[in-house]
Every structure is written in structure tokens, then in C-alpha cells.
Design an enzyme around this catalytic site. Structure first.
Site, PDB file in Angstrom:
ATOM      1  N   ASP A 216       0.850  -1.281  -0.062  1.00  0.00           N
ATOM      2  CA  ASP A 216       0.024   0.014  -0.137  1.00  0.00           C
ATOM      3  C   ASP A 216       0.819   1.342   0.081  1.00  0.00           C
ATOM      4  O   ASP A 216       2.187   1.362  -0.044  1.00  0.00           O
ATOM      5  CB  ASP A 216      -0.946  -0.237   1.415  1.00  0.00           C
TER       6      ASP A 216
ATOM      7  N   GLY B 245      -3.283   4.609  -8.353  1.00  0.00           N
ATOM      8  CA  GLY B 245      -3.043   5.171  -9.704  1.00  0.00           C
ATOM      9  C   GLY B 245      -2.558   6.786  -9.642  1.00  0.00           C
ATOM     10  O   GLY B 245      -2.887   7.546 -10.415  1.00  0.00           O
TER      11      GLY B 245
ATOM     12  N   ASP C 157     -10.226   3.372  -3.519  1.00  0.00           N
ATOM     13  CA  ASP C 157     -10.826   2.384  -3.012  1.00  0.00           C
ATOM     14  C   ASP C 157     -12.284   2.137  -3.499  1.00  0.00           C
ATOM     15  O   ASP C 157     -13.108   3.276  -3.633  1.00  0.00           O
ATOM     16  CB  ASP C 157     -10.850   2.252  -1.781  1.00  0.00           C
TER      17      ASP C 157
ATOM     18  N   GLU D   2      -0.901   1.881  -5.258  1.00  0.00           N
ATOM     19  CA  GLU D   2      -0.704   3.337  -4.937  1.00  0.00           C
ATOM     20  C   GLU D   2      -1.840   4.047  -5.630  1.00  0.00           C
ATOM     21  O   GLU D   2      -1.916   5.347  -5.801  1.00  0.00           O
ATOM     22  CB  GLU D   2       0.654   3.571  -5.355  1.00  0.00           C
TER      23      GLU D   2
HETATM   24  C1  GLA Z   1      -5.930   1.393   1.508  1.00  0.00           C
HETATM   25  C2  GLA Z   1      -6.106   0.207   0.416  1.00  0.00           C
HETATM   26  C3  GLA Z   1      -7.312  -0.799   0.371  1.00  0.00           C
HETATM   27  C4  GLA Z   1      -7.089  -1.410   1.936  1.00  0.00           C
HETATM   28  C5  GLA Z   1      -6.570  -0.434   3.041  1.00  0.00           C
HETATM   29  C6  GLA Z   1      -6.358  -1.182   4.325  1.00  0.00           C
HETATM   30  O1  GLA Z   1      -7.005   1.982   1.503  1.00  0.00           O
HETATM   31  O2  GLA Z   1      -6.588   0.881  -0.999  1.00  0.00           O
HETATM   32  O3  GLA Z   1      -7.401  -1.698  -0.351  1.00  0.00           O
HETATM   33  O4  GLA Z   1      -5.938  -2.309   1.825  1.00  0.00           O
HETATM   34  O5  GLA Z   1      -5.969   0.643   2.858  1.00  0.00           O
HETATM   35  O6  GLA Z   1      -5.883  -0.199   5.383  1.00  0.00           O
END
Ligand code: GLA
Length: 408
Positions: free
Chosen positions: A167, A202, A222, A200
Site C-alpha cells: 500500500d 493510480g 478504493d 498506490e
Molecule cells: C487502502 C487500500 C485498501 C486497503 C486499506 C487497508 O485504503 O487501498 O485496499 O488495503 O488501505 O487499510
């Protein structure tokens, strides 16, 4: 020839030259040449990875019992045999580092440790994945990997990890390409092939560097379990369709199929778009308690075959009719095409597409409805209105067909 005419002619020639590779690729029956990833993991994820990830449904509420039960469910439901192999533990499994800098799993939620969990997952014929972050902390403020990339890679290798999602939280001041390459190098140094999932969102033009480093890269923020989020995410991911190829995939985030208040049609449309976009298929629902309808969606072999097609092309929007109908097409190995008629609107509509819309030559093609499995016979598109592919599509729903050229 005047200067301006000559300029126009060379501009036209240039445009033709620039367009040629794209057009040639459109009709090419075989996969494009790909320089291999410079990594011991280059042979992994030659089709989009499939599996389960804890985040979308469970967030931080995870423990080893959930993971073991999920592994069991993958086997019992037939999902493993349908191709769902990776069991990935997302954020919140880690709490601290020991005196040697080694990452420590939450002793209350994972009392047996991650090696024991990986062993159990492997004993079920599955593969094991973990989550970390390029920064000093993860998105949920657990310890991240910054400065510990090599120690973490060695630990993952010792535990038997097959897949790592990395991440981008707390990454202020870091260069994304440099940071993610550290993981690729560290995994190679640890000597265990591992899929590298770049997450990351995009943000740092991964379209320019991620293919040289990882197997998949997130293209968006997300995803949420809502119709709006699914369409928004699909649209954003679709724009980069030309980058996908075996071993390298755009990642529009994990599946929300079976989550939130999505209707069955919306779940079907979501899954169809992800299948068609050659997206990684990481189930994000509770596999221990899903309905038969959701299991049927996730395990439809004809639809999964579109996603896992060895040609590795990403489907894209070939027509937008403006009243809610979009035509999506994905070239398949051997010259067939998967065609989705997507109804983005809240009313039932009639959808249609011409062979020429989806990259097929005029003539005969065998048509199969991939959601029902029904063969609709041999259709000839000879240019007349009634010969095109036509179908009723419910609100927020999709129809998916396979068109296989069937010359006389
Ligand atoms: C980010 C990622 C998610 C998930 C959360 C976990 O938001 O994009 O897919 O992994 O972190 O904290």
C-alpha cells in the site's frame, strides 16, 4: 506540392503510422511480444490472479479462524477449483517489530503465527498472501515496511508467502517507482517467487513504470459496494486498457460482489466488467455465508474463461449509446470476442451491437450467452438492421456474449 499540403500529407502518414500498431493489435489473434519482467517472479500471474482478500468485508476485524474458515470455504464451495487460489490477509494482521526488526503478527488474533497459517492455506491447495505498506505505517497505522524491505521479504519467504500487496499510505516524500522497485528487488533477493500487487491508487502515474516492477497495479481509489462506485471505478480503469498483458494487469480493486446492498443485477454487472477488463478477481465477501446466487456468479466457468483468457487483453468500451447502453468488447484467443451490453440506466432497455463495432469482420459468427450458457446459434451480420446482436437488458444489468467467427 505546396508546403502546407506536404505538411498535411506527412501528418496523415504519421497518423497512419502511429495508428497502425493499435489497429494491428486490435485484430491480432495472438498475444503481443512481452519482454519478461526482470524477476524470479516473472512466470507468475500470466492470467489475472484470483483469490480472496479480507479488506472489503472484514476491514480490521480479522483473525486466524476467519482465514482458516475462508480457506475451507474456498475448497468446499468449489471456488478453489474454479481458480480462486490466493488467500490474502490485508491490513491489521501486524502489531510491532521485535528487537531484530522482524515484523510481529498480532498475538491475540493470530496466536499460531503467520507461518502456521500459510502452512494451513497451502495444505488446502491454496496460496497465501499478505499486506504491507511502503511507508513507516500502513493505512491503519500498523507498522509499514519503510527501511525494512529486505528483512520483511526474507520473513515472508520464510513463512511461505506467495503474494504481497503493498500500500501507499504515509508515503510523503517517497518516489513510487523507486519504493516499489525496492520490494521487487527484495523479493528476488529473498529467493522466493511472489506476486507483487502495487496499491498506490493510480496516484503516481503507475501506467508509466508499474509494468516493469509488479504484476498488478491499482488504477483507482478504493471501491465501495455501490452501483455508482462500480461504474466510476470501471470507467477509470478502462482508460488504461492497452497496458494489460500476461503477467501485468490493471487493478480496479477487489470485488464487492455480495457486499452492501448491491442487487443481483448490479453484482452480475460488476463481475462481468471485472471479468471483461482482465482484472484480478479477489473476492471480498464472506465466503462462509454467501447465497447460492452469489456463488453462482463467482464461479460461472464461461465468464471466468473470459477473464482468464490466455491472450491477456483487457476489454474496453467500443460504443457508448448515450441512453445508458455501453458496448464493451474483449478479444479472445483464437479470434473470438467477448461482448458485454451494459445497461447503466435504471430502466430496462434494448441493447445492440454490430460485428464491426466489436472488431469482427462481416459474416457469420456463433453466438453464446455466457451467463446462461445457452448457444444462440449462427448469426450472420450482413449489414441489415435485424442481423445485429440484440438483447433486452434489465436496469443496472448486463448481457454477456461470446462471438466466435464461423466462416462457411
Ligand atoms: C487502502 C487500500 C485498501 C486497503 C486499506 C487497508 O485504503 O487501498 O485496499 O488495503 O488501505 O487499510
Amino acid at each position: 506540392m505546396t508546403l502546407s499540403k506536404r505538411r498535411a500529407t506527412s501528418a496523415l502518414l504519421l497518423a497512419q503510422v502511429l495508428l497502425l500498431p493499435a489497429c494491428a493489435r486490435e485484430t491480432s489473434p495472438s498475444a503481443p511480444e512481452i519482454p519478461p519482467l526482470a524477476s524470479i517472479s516473472a512466470h507468475l500471474a500470466l492470467t489475472p490472479p484470483m483469490g480472496f482478500n479480507t479488506w472489503n468485508r472484514f476491514g480490521c476485524d480479522i483473525d486466524e479462524t476467519l482465514l482458516r474458515e475462508t480457506a475451507d470455504a474456498l475448497v468446499e464451495t468449489g471456488m478453489r477449483d474454479a481458480g480462486y487460489r490466493y488467500v490474502v490477509v490485508d491490513d491489521c494482521w501486524q502489531t510491532s517489530r521485535d528487537a531484530d526488526g522482524r515484523i510481529v503478527a498480532d498475538p491475540e488474533r493470530f496466536p499460531s503465527g503467520m507461518k502456521a497459517l500459510a502452512d494451513y492455506v497451502h495444505s488446502q491447495g491454496l496460496l497465501f498472501g499478505l499486506y504491507t505498506d511502503v511507508g513507516p505505517m500502513t493505512c491503519q497505522d500498523r507498522p509499514g515496511s519503510l527501511g525494512y524491505e529486505e528483512i520483511d521479504a526474507a520473513t515472508y519467504a520464510e513463512w511461505g508467502v506467495d503474494y504481497v500487496k503493498v500500500d501507499w499510505c504515509h508515503s510523503e516524500g517517497l518516489d513510487a517507482a523507486v519504493s516499489y522497485r525496492k520490494f521487487r528487488d527484495a523479493f528476488d533477493g529473498a529467493g522466493r517467487p511472489m506476486v507483487l500487487s502495487i496499491c498506490e491508487w493510480g496516484r503516481n502515474a503507475p501506467f508509466e513504470w508499474a509494468r516493469e516492477i509488479g504484476h498488478l497495479w491499482r488504477t483507482t481509489a478504493d471501491i465501495q459496494p455501490t452501483w455508482e462506485s462500480i461504474l466510476w471505478t470501471a470507467d477509470a480503469n478502462e482508460r488504461h486498457h492497452e497496458l494489460a498483458e500476461p503477467g501485468r494487469w490493471n487493478d480496479p480493486d477487489m470485488l464487492q460482489v455480495g457486499n452492501g446492498d448491491l442487487t443481483l443485477s448490479e453484482n452480475r454487472a460488476h463481475f462481468t466488467l471485472w471479468a471483461l477488463m482482465a482484472a484480478p478477481l479477489m473476492a471480498g465477501n464472506d465466503l462462509r455465508a454467501m447465497s447460492e446466487e452469489i456463488l453462482d456468479l463467482l464461479t460461472n466457468t464461461d465468464v471466468l474463461a473470459v477473464n482468464q483468457d490466455p491472450l491477456g487483453r483487457q476489454g474496453r468500451i467500443v460504443l457508448d449509446r448515450g441512453y445508458g447502453l455501453q458496448v464493451w468488447a474483449k478479444p479472445l484467443e483464437g479470434g473470438a470476442v467477448a461482448v458485454a451490453l451494459l445497461n447503466r440506466s435504471g430502466d430496462a432497455i434494448e441493447g445492440y451491437a454490430r460485428w464491426s463495432d466489436v472488431g469482427l469482420a462481416a459474416g457469420a459468427a456463433n453466438v453464446q450467452d455466457l451467463w446462461t450458457g445457452e448457444s444462440l446459434g449462427r448469426h450472420v451480420d450482413d449489414g441489415r438492421y435485424e442481423t445485429r446482436l440484440r438483447a433486452e437488458i434489465g436496469a443496472h444489468d448486463v448481457r454477456l456474449f461470446r462471438l466466435t467467427p464461423a466462416p462457411d
